[in-house]
Write a protein that holds these residues in place. Structure first.
Motif, PDB file in Angstrom:
ATOM      1  N   ILE A 178       4.170  -6.688 -10.921  1.00 21.62           N
ATOM      2  CA  ILE A 178       3.884  -7.956 -10.238  1.00 21.62           C
ATOM      3  C   ILE A 178       2.432  -8.331 -10.492  1.00 21.62           C
ATOM      4  O   ILE A 178       1.542  -7.485 -10.419  1.00 21.62           O
ATOM      5  N   ASP A 179       2.191  -9.607 -10.781  1.00 18.46           N
ATOM      6  CA  ASP A 179       0.830 -10.109 -10.981  1.00 18.46           C
ATOM      7  C   ASP A 179       0.745 -11.479 -10.325  1.00 18.46           C
ATOM      8  O   ASP A 179       1.330 -12.451 -10.811  1.00 18.46           O
ATOM      9  N   LEU A 180       0.018 -11.564  -9.205  1.00 20.79           N
ATOM     10  CA  LEU A 180       0.020 -12.769  -8.380  1.00 20.79           C
ATOM     11  C   LEU A 180      -1.346 -13.431  -8.298  1.00 20.79           C
ATOM     12  O   LEU A 180      -2.372 -12.764  -8.139  1.00 20.79           O
ATOM     13  N   HIS A 181      -1.344 -14.762  -8.410  1.00 17.15           N
ATOM     14  CA  HIS A 181      -2.509 -15.542  -7.998  1.00 17.15           C
ATOM     15  C   HIS A 181      -2.608 -15.365  -6.483  1.00 17.15           C
ATOM     16  O   HIS A 181      -1.656 -15.670  -5.758  1.00 17.15           O
ATOM     17  N   ALA A 182      -3.736 -14.880  -6.029  1.00 14.85           N
ATOM     18  CA  ALA A 182      -3.867 -14.551  -4.601  1.00 14.85           C
ATOM     19  C   ALA A 182      -5.103 -15.218  -4.012  1.00 14.85           C
ATOM     20  O   ALA A 182      -6.222 -14.984  -4.475  1.00 14.85           O
ATOM     21  N   ASP A 183      -4.881 -16.076  -3.022  1.00 14.32           N
ATOM     22  CA  ASP A 183      -5.969 -16.643  -2.222  1.00 14.32           C
ATOM     23  C   ASP A 183      -7.003 -17.354  -3.079  1.00 14.32           C
ATOM     24  O   ASP A 183      -8.214 -17.191  -2.902  1.00 14.32           O
ATOM     25  N   GLU A 184      -6.516 -18.165  -4.014  1.00 19.63           N
ATOM     26  CA  GLU A 184      -7.391 -18.987  -4.851  1.00 19.63           C
ATOM     27  C   GLU A 184      -7.800 -20.211  -4.030  1.00 19.63           C
ATOM     28  O   GLU A 184      -7.327 -21.327  -4.241  1.00 19.63           O
ATOM     29  N   SER A 185      -8.700 -19.973  -3.107  1.00 17.66           N
ATOM     30  CA  SER A 185      -9.077 -20.998  -2.139  1.00 17.66           C
ATOM     31  C   SER A 185     -10.411 -20.627  -1.518  1.00 17.66           C
ATOM     32  O   SER A 185     -10.745 -19.443  -1.411  1.00 17.66           O
ATOM     33  N   ASP A 186     -11.175 -21.648  -1.097  1.00 19.14           N
ATOM     34  CA  ASP A 186     -12.392 -21.352  -0.337  1.00 19.14           C
ATOM     35  C   ASP A 186     -12.145 -21.432   1.169  1.00 19.14           C
ATOM     36  O   ASP A 186     -13.083 -21.482   1.969  1.00 19.14           O
ATOM     37  N   ASP A 187     -10.859 -21.398   1.557  1.00 22.02           N
ATOM     38  CA  ASP A 187     -10.466 -21.329   2.968  1.00 22.02           C
ATOM     39  C   ASP A 187     -10.386 -19.852   3.368  1.00 22.02           C
ATOM     40  O   ASP A 187      -9.536 -19.113   2.868  1.00 22.02           O
ATOM     41  N   PRO A 188     -11.261 -19.393   4.271  1.00 19.02           N
ATOM     42  CA  PRO A 188     -11.272 -17.969   4.624  1.00 19.02           C
ATOM     43  C   PRO A 188     -10.005 -17.481   5.314  1.00 19.02           C
ATOM     44  O   PRO A 188      -9.772 -16.271   5.398  1.00 19.02           O
ATOM     45  N   SER A 189      -9.181 -18.411   5.816  1.00 22.26           N
ATOM     46  CA  SER A 189      -7.942 -17.986   6.483  1.00 22.26           C
ATOM     47  C   SER A 189      -6.863 -17.584   5.480  1.00 22.26           C
ATOM     48  O   SER A 189      -5.853 -16.990   5.865  1.00 22.26           O
ATOM     49  N   LYS A 190      -7.065 -17.893   4.205  1.00 20.48           N
ATOM     50  CA  LYS A 190      -6.104 -17.483   3.183  1.00 20.48           C
ATOM     51  C   LYS A 190      -6.299 -15.995   2.907  1.00 20.48           C
ATOM     52  O   LYS A 190      -7.269 -15.572   2.288  1.00 20.48           O
ATOM     53  N   GLN A 191      -5.357 -15.185   3.381  1.00 23.51           N
ATOM     54  CA  GLN A 191      -5.483 -13.729   3.273  1.00 23.51           C
ATOM     55  C   GLN A 191      -4.139 -13.100   2.891  1.00 23.51           C
ATOM     56  O   GLN A 191      -3.763 -12.043   3.399  1.00 23.51           O
ATOM     57  N   THR A 192      -3.435 -13.736   1.961  1.00 23.19           N
ATOM     58  CA  THR A 192      -2.134 -13.194   1.569  1.00 23.19           C
ATOM     59  C   THR A 192      -2.266 -11.831   0.901  1.00 23.19           C
ATOM     60  O   THR A 192      -1.304 -11.059   0.880  1.00 23.19           O
ATOM     61  N   VAL A 193      -3.443 -11.519   0.340  1.00 21.34           N
ATOM     62  CA  VAL A 193      -3.607 -10.236  -0.328  1.00 21.34           C
ATOM     63  C   VAL A 193      -3.369  -9.078   0.637  1.00 21.34           C
ATOM     64  O   VAL A 193      -2.890  -8.008   0.230  1.00 21.34           O
ATOM     65  N   ALA A 194      -3.667  -9.284   1.913  1.00 22.42           N
ATOM     66  CA  ALA A 194      -3.436  -8.218   2.892  1.00 22.42           C
ATOM     67  C   ALA A 194      -1.936  -7.921   3.003  1.00 22.42           C
ATOM     68  O   ALA A 194      -1.520  -6.753   3.074  1.00 22.42           O
ATOM     69  N   TYR A 195      -1.111  -8.966   3.000  1.00 20.88           N
ATOM     70  CA  TYR A 195       0.333  -8.762   3.081  1.00 20.88           C
ATOM     71  C   TYR A 195       0.876  -8.199   1.764  1.00 20.88           C
ATOM     72  O   TYR A 195       1.791  -7.364   1.755  1.00 20.88           O
ATOM     73  N   ILE A 196       0.315  -8.637   0.639  1.00 19.77           N
ATOM     74  CA  ILE A 196       0.710  -8.088  -0.657  1.00 19.77           C
ATOM     75  C   ILE A 196       0.465  -6.580  -0.686  1.00 19.77           C
ATOM     76  O   ILE A 196       1.299  -5.809  -1.161  1.00 19.77           O
ATOM     77  N   ALA A 197      -0.685  -6.159  -0.169  1.00 20.35           N
ATOM     78  CA  ALA A 197      -0.996  -4.724  -0.123  1.00 20.35           C
ATOM     79  C   ALA A 197       0.014  -3.983   0.747  1.00 20.35           C
ATOM     80  O   ALA A 197       0.461  -2.869   0.405  1.00 20.35           O
ATOM     81  N   GLU A 198       0.398  -4.590   1.862  1.00 23.98           N
ATOM     82  CA  GLU A 198       1.384  -3.974   2.759  1.00 23.98           C
ATOM     83  C   GLU A 198       2.727  -3.782   2.052  1.00 23.98           C
ATOM     84  O   GLU A 198       3.359  -2.722   2.165  1.00 23.98           O
ATOM     85  N   LYS A 199       3.153  -4.784   1.301  1.00 23.68           N
ATOM     86  CA  LYS A 199       4.425  -4.683   0.578  1.00 23.68           C
ATOM     87  C   LYS A 199       4.339  -3.671  -0.566  1.00 23.68           C
ATOM     88  O   LYS A 199       5.326  -2.989  -0.882  1.00 23.68           O
ATOM     89  N   ALA A 200       3.176  -3.559  -1.181  1.00 31.56           N
ATOM     90  CA  ALA A 200       3.014  -2.572  -2.252  1.00 31.56           C
ATOM     91  C   ALA A 200       3.253  -1.164  -1.731  1.00 31.56           C
ATOM     92  O   ALA A 200       3.857  -0.324  -2.408  1.00 31.56           O
ATOM     93  N   VAL A 201       2.784  -0.897  -0.520  1.00 32.97           N
ATOM     94  CA  VAL A 201       3.016   0.409   0.097  1.00 32.97           C
ATOM     95  C   VAL A 201       4.506   0.580   0.398  1.00 32.97           C
ATOM     96  O   VAL A 201       5.108   1.622   0.109  1.00 32.97           O
ATOM     97  N   GLU A 202       5.114  -0.447   0.970  1.00 36.86           N
ATOM     98  CA  GLU A 202       6.532  -0.371   1.346  1.00 36.86           C
ATOM     99  C   GLU A 202       7.426  -0.072   0.142  1.00 36.86           C
ATOM    100  O   GLU A 202       8.385   0.707   0.238  1.00 36.86           O
ATOM    101  N   TYR A 203       7.109  -0.679  -1.012  1.00 35.37           N
ATOM    102  CA  TYR A 203       7.948  -0.524  -2.199  1.00 35.37           C
ATOM    103  C   TYR A 203       7.474   0.588  -3.127  1.00 35.37           C
ATOM    104  O   TYR A 203       8.075   0.798  -4.187  1.00 35.37           O
ATOM    105  N   GLY A 204       6.424   1.308  -2.739  1.00 38.11           N
ATOM    106  CA  GLY A 204       5.891   2.330  -3.627  1.00 38.11           C
ATOM    107  C   GLY A 204       5.375   1.733  -4.925  1.00 38.11           C
ATOM    108  O   GLY A 204       5.546   2.314  -6.004  1.00 38.11           O
TER     109      GLY A 204
END
Length: 450
Positions: free
Chosen positions: A231-257
């Motif tokens: 998986i290779d994702l554009h993540a939080d390409e924004s100057d809005d500090p509330s954009k934090q999808t990378v945190a959820y991506i990291a969580e799913k990476a752990v879940e799926y090994g």
């Protein structure tokens, strides 16, 4: 000496030991011997254009060896994030505001008008232009605009597959379709699966743009795991500090090994949020085994458009990611399209802009930048047999430079590129290698082999 038998002496290998010289041999497109030399280069070590050495190198070539006289050899550059299908579309798709959202909207509106031949030509031209600057491996993200219709979306897929096959053994390409977001239909999910069946190398996307980012990330991970794809994702390409999808991506990476199989790109919002929260997220990126790609030229161009006075420049926290030992690569991103009107696919220029953006100017910093366009992205892309080492493929670039620092201070024009021991391109006039120059006209990006 045949094109499949190579013998170099007095070679500088800056990724191994910039202080010494090496003798290298390759047979059948693979390195067979890499030996430190006991003798040292004579002379004052001053910079001399490689073209000035043509006569001497021609004489040595006839004797079966090439004396680089201390000039530099690097493994082929690895560009971990490009948009080859969009490259050189600026004349057809503008962007008056210069914002990311207008670029997305304008390209989306124009996409149905592009034929497969248009897209194929842009991919081929951009890949070969990158080759001319020393890049031998590319990961490209592909526009997969299913909302414009299945046939429109698959034009890009088929065009990319055709160019990848045509350029096999010249430029290696990994293809990652940008999966659509926001409540996919069954037909759209089936189309993603069909693209993977056809030979896509992994799954991409930009879930931070979605109204339902977490469900989109869930679907991407589930699909990728079912197909065994990275998986290779554009993540939080924004100057809005509330954009934090990378945190959820990291969580799913752990879940799926999926540690080591997920790359996150851009991460612009890390620089917009407060330092404490950014440090927490960077720690999570490191702990879960995510890799990252920073794209300073395009982010500096697109981000901060709503600011006045002290304008944010949009780059991620490059030094903090490096300090945390997150695998971090630099890459080209967009080339002369509505997202970025500049660019040529030259990773040395990308590295120089990165040096400015991240205040990286020491010799150690410049060596780190060099690794960020060679060894680090090779690891991110999972390349095997990469690098100048015995048994590895002889994919390399010769550069008019004596030290790694020269790469960024001089941006040397002189480059000669080999793939699997075959010379593919040289920009050096009166070349000692007996190569014809790549035709780099905008109408014809042809390659010719010696």
């Amino acid at each position: 000496m045949s094109a499949r038998e190579l013998h170099f002496i007095n070679v500088t290998l800056p990724l191994s030991d910039e202080r010494g010289l090496f003798e290298l041999k390759a047979v059948g497109g693979r390195w067979t011997s890499i030996v430190p030399q006991e003798t040292v280069l004579s002379g004052d070590g001053s910079f001399v254009p490689m073209s000035a050495l043509a006569g001497e190198m021609s004489r040595l070539k006839a004797a079966g060896r090439i004396d680089l006289q201390g000039y530099m050899m690097l493994p082929g550059f690895v560009d971990a994030h490009m948009h080859l299908d969009k490259a050189y579309s600026l004349s057809q798709v503008g962007n008056a505001s210069g914002t990311l959202l207008e670029a997305i909207a304008n390209y989306g509106a124009a996409a149905p008008s592009f034929s497969k031949e248009d897209i194929r030509g842009r991919i081929r031209k951009a890949a070969l232009r990158a080759l001319s600057y020393g890049t031998t491996t590319i990961r490209t993200h592909l526009d997969f605009r299913l909302r414009s219709g299945i046939e429109v979306a698959f034009r890009t897929i088929y065009a990319a597959l055709e160019v990848r096959e045509e350029l096999k053994g010249i430029v290696d390409m990994q293809l990652f379709p940008m999966c659509p977001y926001d409540r996919l239909t069954t037909a759209e999910q089936d189309a993603i699966e069909e693209a993977l069946r056809l030979g896509m190398d992994g799954m991409g996307g930009a879930p931070h743009l979605s109204e339902t980012p977490e469900s989109d990330i869930d679907r991407i991970f589930a699909t990728a795991a079912r197909w065994g794809k990275p998986i290779d994702l554009h993540a939080d390409e924004s100057d809005d500090p509330s954009k934090q999808t990378v945190a959820y991506i990291a969580e799913k990476a752990v879940e799926y090994g999926y540690g080591g199989k997920v790359t996150v790109d851009h991460l612009c919002s890390l620089s917009a949020m407060d330092t404490r929260r950014a440090e927490e997220i960077i720690g999570r990126i490191k702990a879960t085994g995510l890799s990252a790609v920073t794209l300073p030229p395009v982010n500096m161009y697109l981000q901060g458009r709503g600011d006045s006075g002290l304008i944010r420049r949009g780059t991620t926290r490059i030094r903090e990611l490096l300090d945390a030992q997150v695998p971090l690569a630099v890459a080209s991103d967009n080339i002369q399209d509505p997202f970025h009107p500049f660019g040529q696919g030259d990773l040395l220029k990308i590295g120089l802009v990165t040096a400015y953006a991240a205040h990286m100017g020491s010799s150690a910093d410049l060596h780190a930048l060099l690794r960020m366009m060679t060894e680090v992205p090779a690891g991110i892309l999972g390349l095997t047999g990469y690098g100048i080492a015995e048994g590895h493929s002889a994919d390399f670039v010769l550069i008019d430079a004596l030290r790694a620092d020269d790469l960024f201070t001089e941006l040397p024009v002189g480059r000669t590129v080999y793939k699997q021991g075959r010379p593919l391109y040289t920009s050096v006039q009166q070349s000692a290698w007996g190569l014809e120059e790549l035709d780099r006209t905008e109408e014809q990006a042809q390659y010719r082999l010696a």
